[in-house]
Write a protein that holds these residues in place. Structure first.
Motif, PDB file in Angstrom:
ATOM      1  N   PRO A  43       2.028   3.867  -6.734  1.00  0.00           N
ATOM      2  CA  PRO A  43       3.369   4.373  -6.401  1.00  0.00           C
ATOM      3  C   PRO A  43       4.208   3.362  -5.621  1.00  0.00           C
ATOM      4  CG  PRO A  43       1.746   6.102  -6.085  1.00  0.00           C
ATOM      5  CD  PRO A  43       0.974   4.838  -6.371  1.00  0.00           C
ATOM      6  N   ARG A  44       3.591   2.660  -4.667  1.00  0.00           N
ATOM      7  CA  ARG A  44       4.319   1.674  -3.878  1.00  0.00           C
ATOM      8  C   ARG A  44       4.738   0.466  -4.717  1.00  0.00           C
ATOM      9  NH1 ARG A  44       6.880   2.951   0.748  1.00  0.00           N
ATOM     10  NH2 ARG A  44       5.576   2.827   2.585  1.00  0.00           N
ATOM     11  N   GLU A  45       3.856   0.001  -5.579  1.00  0.00           N
ATOM     12  CA  GLU A  45       4.190  -1.118  -6.466  1.00  0.00           C
ATOM     13  C   GLU A  45       5.339  -0.743  -7.384  1.00  0.00           C
ATOM     14  OE1 GLU A  45      -0.390  -2.895  -6.706  1.00  0.00           O
ATOM     15  OE2 GLU A  45       0.413  -1.595  -8.290  1.00  0.00           O
ATOM     16  N   ALA A  46       5.272   0.462  -7.963  1.00  0.00           N
ATOM     17  CA  ALA A  46       6.323   0.921  -8.865  1.00  0.00           C
ATOM     18  C   ALA A  46       7.661   1.051  -8.135  1.00  0.00           C
ATOM     19  CB  ALA A  46       5.936   2.260  -9.486  1.00  0.00           C
ATOM     20  N   THR A  47       7.625   1.567  -6.899  1.00  0.00           N
ATOM     21  CA  THR A  47       8.853   1.709  -6.125  1.00  0.00           C
ATOM     22  C   THR A  47       9.473   0.349  -5.814  1.00  0.00           C
ATOM     23  OG1 THR A  47       8.047   3.758  -5.106  1.00  0.00           O
ATOM     24  CG2 THR A  47       9.850   2.621  -3.991  1.00  0.00           C
ATOM     25  N   ALA A  48       8.635  -0.596  -5.416  1.00  0.00           N
ATOM     26  CA  ALA A  48       9.125  -1.935  -5.102  1.00  0.00           C
ATOM     27  C   ALA A  48       9.781  -2.578  -6.321  1.00  0.00           C
ATOM     28  CB  ALA A  48       7.977  -2.804  -4.594  1.00  0.00           C
ATOM     29  N   ILE A  49       9.126  -2.497  -7.454  1.00  0.00           N
ATOM     30  CA  ILE A  49       9.666  -3.088  -8.684  1.00  0.00           C
ATOM     31  C   ILE A  49      10.940  -2.361  -9.110  1.00  0.00           C
ATOM     32  CG2 ILE A  49       9.230  -3.414 -11.153  1.00  0.00           C
ATOM     33  CD1 ILE A  49       7.817  -5.459  -9.501  1.00  0.00           C
ATOM     34  N   THR A  50      10.978  -1.047  -8.930  1.00  0.00           N
ATOM     35  CA  THR A  50      12.169  -0.271  -9.294  1.00  0.00           C
ATOM     36  C   THR A  50      13.381  -0.702  -8.483  1.00  0.00           C
ATOM     37  OG1 THR A  50      10.839   1.649  -9.923  1.00  0.00           O
ATOM     38  CG2 THR A  50      13.164   2.043  -9.438  1.00  0.00           C
ATOM     39  N   MET A  61      12.331   1.105   1.625  1.00  0.00           N
ATOM     40  CA  MET A  61      10.950   1.576   1.658  1.00  0.00           C
ATOM     41  C   MET A  61      10.401   1.693   3.077  1.00  0.00           C
ATOM     42  SD  MET A  61       9.383  -0.555  -1.599  1.00  0.00           S
ATOM     43  CE  MET A  61       7.750   0.214  -1.455  1.00  0.00           C
ATOM     44  N   GLY A  62      11.179   1.204   4.059  1.00  0.00           N
ATOM     45  CA  GLY A  62      10.721   1.265   5.441  1.00  0.00           C
ATOM     46  C   GLY A  62       9.551   0.346   5.725  1.00  0.00           C
ATOM     47  N   ILE A  63       9.538  -0.813   5.070  1.00  0.00           N
ATOM     48  CA  ILE A  63       8.456  -1.778   5.247  1.00  0.00           C
ATOM     49  C   ILE A  63       9.050  -3.151   5.498  1.00  0.00           C
ATOM     50  CG2 ILE A  63       6.810  -0.504   3.811  1.00  0.00           C
ATOM     51  CD1 ILE A  63       7.506  -2.366   1.501  1.00  0.00           C
ATOM     52  N   SER A  64       8.227  -4.111   5.874  1.00  0.00           N
ATOM     53  CA  SER A  64       8.702  -5.483   6.090  1.00  0.00           C
ATOM     54  C   SER A  64       8.852  -6.192   4.745  1.00  0.00           C
ATOM     55  CB  SER A  64       7.711  -6.251   6.955  1.00  0.00           C
ATOM     56  OG  SER A  64       6.491  -6.461   6.249  1.00  0.00           O
ATOM     57  N   ILE A 106       5.033  -6.516  -4.710  1.00  0.00           N
ATOM     58  CA  ILE A 106       5.623  -7.139  -5.901  1.00  0.00           C
ATOM     59  C   ILE A 106       4.635  -8.089  -6.562  1.00  0.00           C
ATOM     60  CG2 ILE A 106       7.403  -8.744  -6.697  1.00  0.00           C
ATOM     61  CD1 ILE A 106       9.296  -7.476  -4.649  1.00  0.00           C
ATOM     62  N   GLU A 107       3.951  -8.900  -5.754  1.00  0.00           N
ATOM     63  CA  GLU A 107       2.983  -9.838  -6.307  1.00  0.00           C
ATOM     64  C   GLU A 107       1.805  -9.112  -6.959  1.00  0.00           C
ATOM     65  OE1 GLU A 107       2.934 -13.421  -6.577  1.00  0.00           O
ATOM     66  OE2 GLU A 107       4.998 -12.692  -6.472  1.00  0.00           O
ATOM     67  N   SER A 108       1.378  -8.011  -6.350  1.00  0.00           N
ATOM     68  CA  SER A 108       0.296  -7.226  -6.930  1.00  0.00           C
ATOM     69  C   SER A 108       0.707  -6.675  -8.290  1.00  0.00           C
ATOM     70  CB  SER A 108      -0.072  -6.075  -5.987  1.00  0.00           C
ATOM     71  OG  SER A 108      -1.065  -5.254  -6.571  1.00  0.00           O
ATOM     72  N   ILE A 132       8.425   2.086 -15.004  1.00  0.00           N
ATOM     73  CA  ILE A 132       9.498   2.412 -14.075  1.00  0.00           C
ATOM     74  C   ILE A 132      10.713   2.852 -14.887  1.00  0.00           C
ATOM     75  CG2 ILE A 132       8.732   0.788 -12.311  1.00  0.00           C
ATOM     76  CD1 ILE A 132      11.002  -1.095 -13.199  1.00  0.00           C
ATOM     77  N   ILE A 133      11.593   3.618 -14.249  1.00  0.00           N
ATOM     78  CA  ILE A 133      12.820   4.081 -14.880  1.00  0.00           C
ATOM     79  C   ILE A 133      13.971   3.747 -13.948  1.00  0.00           C
ATOM     80  CG2 ILE A 133      14.123   6.070 -15.720  1.00  0.00           C
ATOM     81  CD1 ILE A 133      11.450   7.434 -16.279  1.00  0.00           C
TER      82      ILE A 133
END
Length: 237
Positions: free
Chosen positions: A177-184, A199-202, A210-212, A235-236
């Motif tokens: 879910p986090r990877e998909a959100t980042a790419i989206t 995303m509330g992250i650094s 993203i790299e993953s 992703i959509i």
């Protein structure tokens, strides 16, 4: 062909993954003594990606500003079948001049030489050398390597097509879910800092996601990862 380039070609033919493909651009850059080597393509289904030595900051800037729409190198080479010096391209528009000044600020050299490549099913690729030097010195360098560079460019393209065909036979992938959100967020045009804030992250953590995702998707870079995620329906936007 000179010994150094011959050895490089033999090594390129042994490349087995996208990471080694990217590393090959670094090795060729150092071998030729230029600032940058870049391979960029559009495949048969419209995915755009590449490998090269431009800084991450410039690649991000290029995407955020949507420079693909005005890049004289893209438009000039799409109409050509033979190698072209950037000085032969049309930089006369206000947008093109602003683009060039921005590129220079981010370390793109004042000289460029691009070889257009056309592959199967509408595939279009560009192989580029870039450097900061005088016109005279650049002309001498290109004249010395012109024939060999055409061979090198097509070998890069041949290897990229091999990876593309290989990828088509591999099983499907899934993103967390986090990877998909980042790419989206990146696909929607957000900068890395904006995506991280959403995303509330650094930004460092965002890069990890993203790299993953990029590795799972077998993508050369973030742009390629976004294209693959979209085409696979992961992703959509």
């Amino acid at each position: 062909m000179k010994t150094g380039l011959q050895d490089f070609l033999e090594a390129l033919q042994e490349v087995e993954n996208f990471e080694e493909f990217q590393d090959a651009t670094l090795k060729l850059r150092d071998l030729l003594g230029v600032s940058h080597v870049v391979y960029h393509w559009v495949n048969s289904v419209g995915e755009r990606f590449g490998a090269g030595t431009y800084s991450t900051e410039w690649v991000d800037r290029y995407l955020e500003r949507d420079y693909l729409r005005i890049d004289p190198v893209i438009f000039g080479c799409f109409q050509r079948f033979t190698p072209v010096s950037w000085k032969q391209l049309d930089w006369s528009s206000k947008a093109a001049k602003a683009f060039l000044l921005d590129a220079l600020e981010y370390g793109v050299g004042n000289q460029g030489y691009t070889i257009p490549i056309r592959g199967p099913k509408g595939q279009f690729a560009l192989f580029t050398l870039n450097h900061t030097t005088t016109d005279e010195a650049w002309e001498r360098l290109i004249a010395r390597h012109a024939r060999d560079l055409v061979v090198v460019a097509h070998e890069f393209n041949k290897k990229a097509l091999y990876f593309e065909n290989q990828k088509a036979t591999q099983p499907s992938v899934s993103l967390s879910p986090r990877e998909a959100t980042a790419i989206t967020h990146i696909a929607k045009g957000l900068s890395r800092s904006q995506a991280a804030a959403e995303m509330g992250i650094s930004e460092h953590t965002l890069r990890v996601y993203i790299e993953s995702a990029r590795h799972k998707l077998g993508a050369m870079n973030t742009t390629h990862a976004v294209a693959r995620a979209l085409s696979l329906g992961l992703i959509i936007v």
